[in-house]
Scaffold this active site. Structure first.
Site, PDB file in Angstrom:
ATOM      1  N   HIS B 190       0.818  -1.203   0.000  1.00 58.42           N
ATOM      2  CA  HIS B 190       0.000   0.000   0.000  1.00 58.42           C
ATOM      3  C   HIS B 190       0.853   1.254   0.000  1.00 58.42           C
ATOM      4  O   HIS B 190       0.503   2.261  -0.604  1.00 58.42           O
ATOM      5  CB  HIS B 190      -0.948  -0.022   1.194  1.00 58.42           C
ATOM      6  CG  HIS B 190      -2.023  -1.034   1.036  1.00 58.42           C
ATOM      7  ND1 HIS B 190      -2.775  -1.511   2.069  1.00 58.42           N
ATOM      8  CD2 HIS B 190      -2.454  -1.671  -0.058  1.00 58.42           C
ATOM      9  CE1 HIS B 190      -3.636  -2.392   1.614  1.00 58.42           C
ATOM     10  NE2 HIS B 190      -3.453  -2.508   0.329  1.00 58.42           N
ATOM     11  N   ARG B 333     -16.678   0.804  -5.188  1.00 57.21           N
ATOM     12  CA  ARG B 333     -16.870  -0.634  -5.352  1.00 57.21           C
ATOM     13  C   ARG B 333     -16.981  -1.238  -3.956  1.00 57.21           C
ATOM     14  O   ARG B 333     -16.115  -0.995  -3.111  1.00 57.21           O
ATOM     15  CB  ARG B 333     -15.674  -1.242  -6.090  1.00 57.21           C
ATOM     16  CG  ARG B 333     -15.805  -2.750  -6.248  1.00 57.21           C
ATOM     17  CD  ARG B 333     -14.624  -3.331  -6.975  1.00 57.21           C
ATOM     18  NE  ARG B 333     -13.424  -3.297  -6.142  1.00 57.21           N
ATOM     19  CZ  ARG B 333     -12.220  -3.650  -6.575  1.00 57.21           C
ATOM     20  NH1 ARG B 333     -12.048  -4.022  -7.828  1.00 57.21           N
ATOM     21  NH2 ARG B 333     -11.186  -3.604  -5.776  1.00 57.21           N
ATOM     22  N   GLU B 434     -16.600  -8.760 -14.829  1.00 54.22           N
ATOM     23  CA  GLU B 434     -15.267  -9.340 -14.719  1.00 54.22           C
ATOM     24  C   GLU B 434     -15.307 -10.863 -14.695  1.00 54.22           C
ATOM     25  O   GLU B 434     -14.273 -11.517 -14.685  1.00 54.22           O
ATOM     26  CB  GLU B 434     -14.537  -8.789 -13.498  1.00 54.22           C
ATOM     27  CG  GLU B 434     -15.336  -8.872 -12.203  1.00 54.22           C
ATOM     28  CD  GLU B 434     -14.665  -8.142 -11.040  1.00 54.22           C
ATOM     29  OE1 GLU B 434     -13.464  -7.849 -11.135  1.00 54.22           O
ATOM     30  OE2 GLU B 434     -15.347  -7.901 -10.030  1.00 54.22           O
ATOM     31  N   ASP B 458      -9.606  -9.271 -13.672  1.00 51.96           N
ATOM     32  CA  ASP B 458     -10.255 -10.553 -13.392  1.00 51.96           C
ATOM     33  C   ASP B 458     -10.859 -11.165 -14.655  1.00 51.96           C
ATOM     34  O   ASP B 458     -10.839 -12.378 -14.823  1.00 51.96           O
ATOM     35  CB  ASP B 458     -11.333 -10.392 -12.316  1.00 51.96           C
ATOM     36  CG  ASP B 458     -10.744 -10.526 -10.912  1.00 51.96           C
ATOM     37  OD1 ASP B 458      -9.691 -11.198 -10.787  1.00 51.96           O
ATOM     38  OD2 ASP B 458     -11.317  -9.973  -9.968  1.00 51.96           O
ATOM     39  N   ARG B 468      -2.069 -14.300 -12.942  1.00 48.94           N
ATOM     40  CA  ARG B 468      -0.833 -13.646 -13.385  1.00 48.94           C
ATOM     41  C   ARG B 468       0.188 -13.471 -12.269  1.00 48.94           C
ATOM     42  O   ARG B 468       1.335 -13.112 -12.515  1.00 48.94           O
ATOM     43  CB  ARG B 468      -1.130 -12.318 -14.067  1.00 48.94           C
ATOM     44  CG  ARG B 468      -1.426 -11.221 -13.113  1.00 48.94           C
ATOM     45  CD  ARG B 468      -1.709  -9.971 -13.850  1.00 48.94           C
ATOM     46  NE  ARG B 468      -2.537  -9.168 -12.992  1.00 48.94           N
ATOM     47  CZ  ARG B 468      -2.630  -7.876 -13.067  1.00 48.94           C
ATOM     48  NH1 ARG B 468      -1.977  -7.232 -13.982  1.00 48.94           N
ATOM     49  NH2 ARG B 468      -3.391  -7.207 -12.245  1.00 48.94           N
ATOM     50  N   CYS B 505     -11.983  -0.376 -16.221  1.00 47.22           N
ATOM     51  CA  CYS B 505     -10.917  -0.103 -15.270  1.00 47.22           C
ATOM     52  C   CYS B 505      -9.999  -1.319 -15.298  1.00 47.22           C
ATOM     53  O   CYS B 505     -10.254  -2.262 -16.030  1.00 47.22           O
ATOM     54  CB  CYS B 505     -11.466   0.167 -13.870  1.00 47.22           C
ATOM     55  SG  CYS B 505     -12.493  -1.140 -13.209  1.00 47.22           S
TER      56      CYS B 505
END
Lengths: 76, 583
Positions: B190, B333, B434, B458, B468, B505
């Site tokens: 972060h 979200r 997604e 996703d 990945r 996005c």
């Protein structure tokens, strides 16, 4: 830190310059910082020497202190 | 000169005096003093030393009274260290050589601390901590009222730390903190994300190096290449000053794009929005020229502590973001965590899953923990009274799931109404597309939702069945795969037919080479990593819709990902030849 602390305090009680040597490393016995840099551990051989008016007492008493393995010097 | 390497997480070059955070935690104002100040500075040192010894003696006394002799002995040893004649004379010597007392004490003590630690063993490592403690005490007395902590700096510094928490990073004063470097951390930490958002050059994951540097030493942080240089020589310094200046002028050129409209060459507006995770990112994101927040991830609220976030925790965070974007869309979200990353409060409820990506995560987790879900929705609806807040649900796979989530939302609306709390009810409710199932069913979904947001990360993972993060198969993860292009087209067309908005996005949209394709596929709303905004805007302004459509059509006719990506890369080079030279 105890044993090294005791060595430093004892050394500080003399007017002479006092040194502790381990191998090729000779340091001021009155300096706890320098004593720490010796990396000394129980069972290692240390040499003591001193110069000054009370040099012989200094060497004698410090040898006694280290030789006793600090017995009786530990505060409770 | 000492060169350290780490992970570059935020580009740019910063040059300035070090502030070692953690062990020292305040800034050493100067390294050198003038010759005629030596006596005064020596006196100041001795006064501080006396004060330090007094303080240790007081601690010793208190420890003896409250805890007993054994504990007091710790302080008597500290006192012995503070009064060590070798130490004192070494510091005095340095002050006579025109070092400031702060710098002298810090350097000498740190050299000892490092020497002891290098000798090895638990015992000496602990003694070296004692020495750092002594350094801290001495600096505190030396600096007295002039002491500056990280939150109240008055001059520029480069912060060096073992680690910075996200909140520490978020609170860094951009005016004075020119860059930072940490011993721990990785790309996705972060702290790294925030450094990028705040545009502070940063290098993380350097490994142990703090005992080789003292406050006020000159440091270079090269956040583009992951290099930290301590006490650089004159040549190196000159070289970096030059690249610092070049980086600034490049940034300035991009910054000048901030106020120009984000539209294609033929005048079609494109809404370029930002993806953020922390409220602190909102303001820098707006300064980059974002037309709103297209993806506000709320996970940090759940991961920062072990307790569940309260409604007010959510509310405060959302309000902070809305304050930065008072009349532009902010799309929240809802919780998107899963069994590999569980909120602290729920960790015990879920044993490790064999296949976390296909297990209880995102909306599935929210629907299993209605209280948790409702808390977040309540806060979002309340915050919506302050701006254009929208809510979207992640990982929706079936219509039933979306209906369930909406039902919970109506329950919350009813509760708020009954309680007479101020909120807004008519906000748009959308979903992330997604899961391939949702993309295939886009037409049906488009009749029920207010907007789509394509989550390419996703979508690619599930469509190509590739994680990945797994090194063994990461090469199979291709954003340019024809199957992905086809799914995106399906979703965009379904949205257009049903007259709802659709945005994209995910990492794919932050990569300039995919911008012409996405616009050509019909997207007019793109949400990206904030620092990519100026660069992407430049691509958009060089593009006509006609050209974008041609690019998308040609790309869609290719059969393998490699060809698609090579083609897109070539087109980008033709569109923005100057930008390409900068890399």
């Amino acid at each position: 830190m105890r044993p090294l602390e005791l060595i430093a305090r004892k050394a500080q009680s003399f007017r002479s310059q006092v040194f502790v040597t381990r191998g090729s490393n000779r340091v001021d016995a009155k300096s706890l910082l320098h004593l720490l840099t010796l990396g000394a551990e129980p069972g290692m051989e240390l040499e003591i020497d001193a110069t000054g008016e009370d040099a012989s007492q200094a060497v004698e008493q410090l040898t006694e202190l280290i030789g006793s393995e600090f017995e009786g010097f530990e505060r409770p | 000169m000492l060169i350290k390497r780490g992970i570059p997480v935020s580009p740019g070059v910063a040059i300035g005096p070090a502030m070692v955070f953690g062990t020292e935690s305040f800034r050493i104002p100067q390294q050198l003093i003038s010759a005629n100040a030596i006596e005064i500075e020596l006196a100041r040192f001795h006064a501080a030393l006396d004060a330090t010894c007094q303080e240790i003696m007081l601690n010793e006394k208190l420890a003896r009274e409250r805890l007993g002799d054994q504990y007091a002995a710790i302080f008597s040893a500290h006192l012995l260290l503070a009064r060590d004649q070798q130490l004192v004379s070494q510091i005095e010597e340095r002050i006579r050589q025109k070092n400031s007392p702060e710098f002298a004490a810090s350097q000498v003590l740190r050299q000892y601390a490092k020497r002891l630690r290098d000798l090895g063993g638990q015992y000496l490592a602990e003694r070296s901590i004692d020495i750092y403690d002594l350094e801290k005490r001495m600096l505190r007395h030396l600096l007295g009222e002039r002491r500056e902590e990280l939150s109240s700096l008055t001059a520029p510094v480069l912060v060096l730390a073992n680690n910075l928490t996200p909140s520490e990073t978020a609170n860094l004063d951009r005016k004075f903190v020119l860059g930072f470097a940490t011993e721990v951390g990785g790309h996705t930490s972060h702290t790294a994300i925030l450094a990028g958002a705040l545009e502070i050059p940063a290098v993380v994951g350097i490994g142990s190096f703090l005992d080789e540097v003292s406050g006020a030493q000159t440091i270079i942080i090269d956040g583009s290449h992951g290099v930290v240089i301590i006490e650089p020589d004159a040549d190196t310094l000159a070289k970096y000053r030059d690249s610092e200046a070049r980086f600034r002028s490049h940034e300035k050129r991009l910054q000048s794009l901030r106020t120009v409209p984000c539209e294609t060459k033929d005048g079609v507006p494109i809404q370029l929005m930002g993806n953020i995770e922390f409220p602190g990112e909102a303001e820098p994101c707006r300064d980059k020229g974002a037309a709103g927040i297209g993806l506000y991830r709320t996970e940090f609220l759940y991961l920062e502590s072990n307790r569940e976030p309260t409604e007010d925790d959510h509310y405060r965070a959302y309000c902070q973001v809305l304050k930065a974007f008072p009349d532009q869309p902010v799309i929240i979200r809802t919780l998107d965590l899963g069994s590999d990353k569980m909120p602290g409060a729920l960790r015990a409820d879920y044993p490790e899953s064999v296949n976390p990506a296909l297990s209880v995560r995102s909306i599935r987790l929210s629907l299993q923990h209605l209280q948790l879900f409702k808390t977040q929705l309540r806060a979002a609806l309340r915050a919506a009274a302050l701006g254009d807040l929208r809510i979207m649900f992640p990982l929706i796979s079936t219509l039933l799931e979306f209906r369930q989530a909406k039902m919970v939302l109506s329950d919350v609306v009813e509760d708020l109404e009954e309680q007479g709390v101020e909120f807004r009810r008519d906000i748009p409710i959308g979903m992330m597309v997604e899961v391939p199932a949702a993309a295939v069913m886009a037409e049906e979904f488009a009749r029920e939702v207010d907007f789509f947001s394509l989550g390419t990360n996703d979508l690619i993972q599930y469509t190509l069945a590739v994680d990945r993060a797994d090194q063994a198969v990461a090469g199979l993860y291709r954003s340019g795969d024809p199957s992905i292009l086809r799914l995106i087209r399906m979703v965009v067309e379904a949205a257009q037919r049903n007259n709802i908005s659709v945005s994209v996005c995910g990492q794919m949209s932050s990569d300039p080479m995919f911008i012409p394709l996405l616009i050509g596929l019909g997207l007019r709303q793109i949400s990206v990593t904030p620092h990519a905004i100026p660069e992407l805007k430049e691509v958009i302004r060089n593009l006509t819709i006609e050209r974008a459509v041609a690019i998308a059509d040609r790309a869609s006719s290719l059969e393998v990902a490699r060809d698609v990506e090579n083609y897109l890369w070539g087109e980008l080079k033709k569109l923005c030849p100057e930008s390409m030279q900068l890399d």
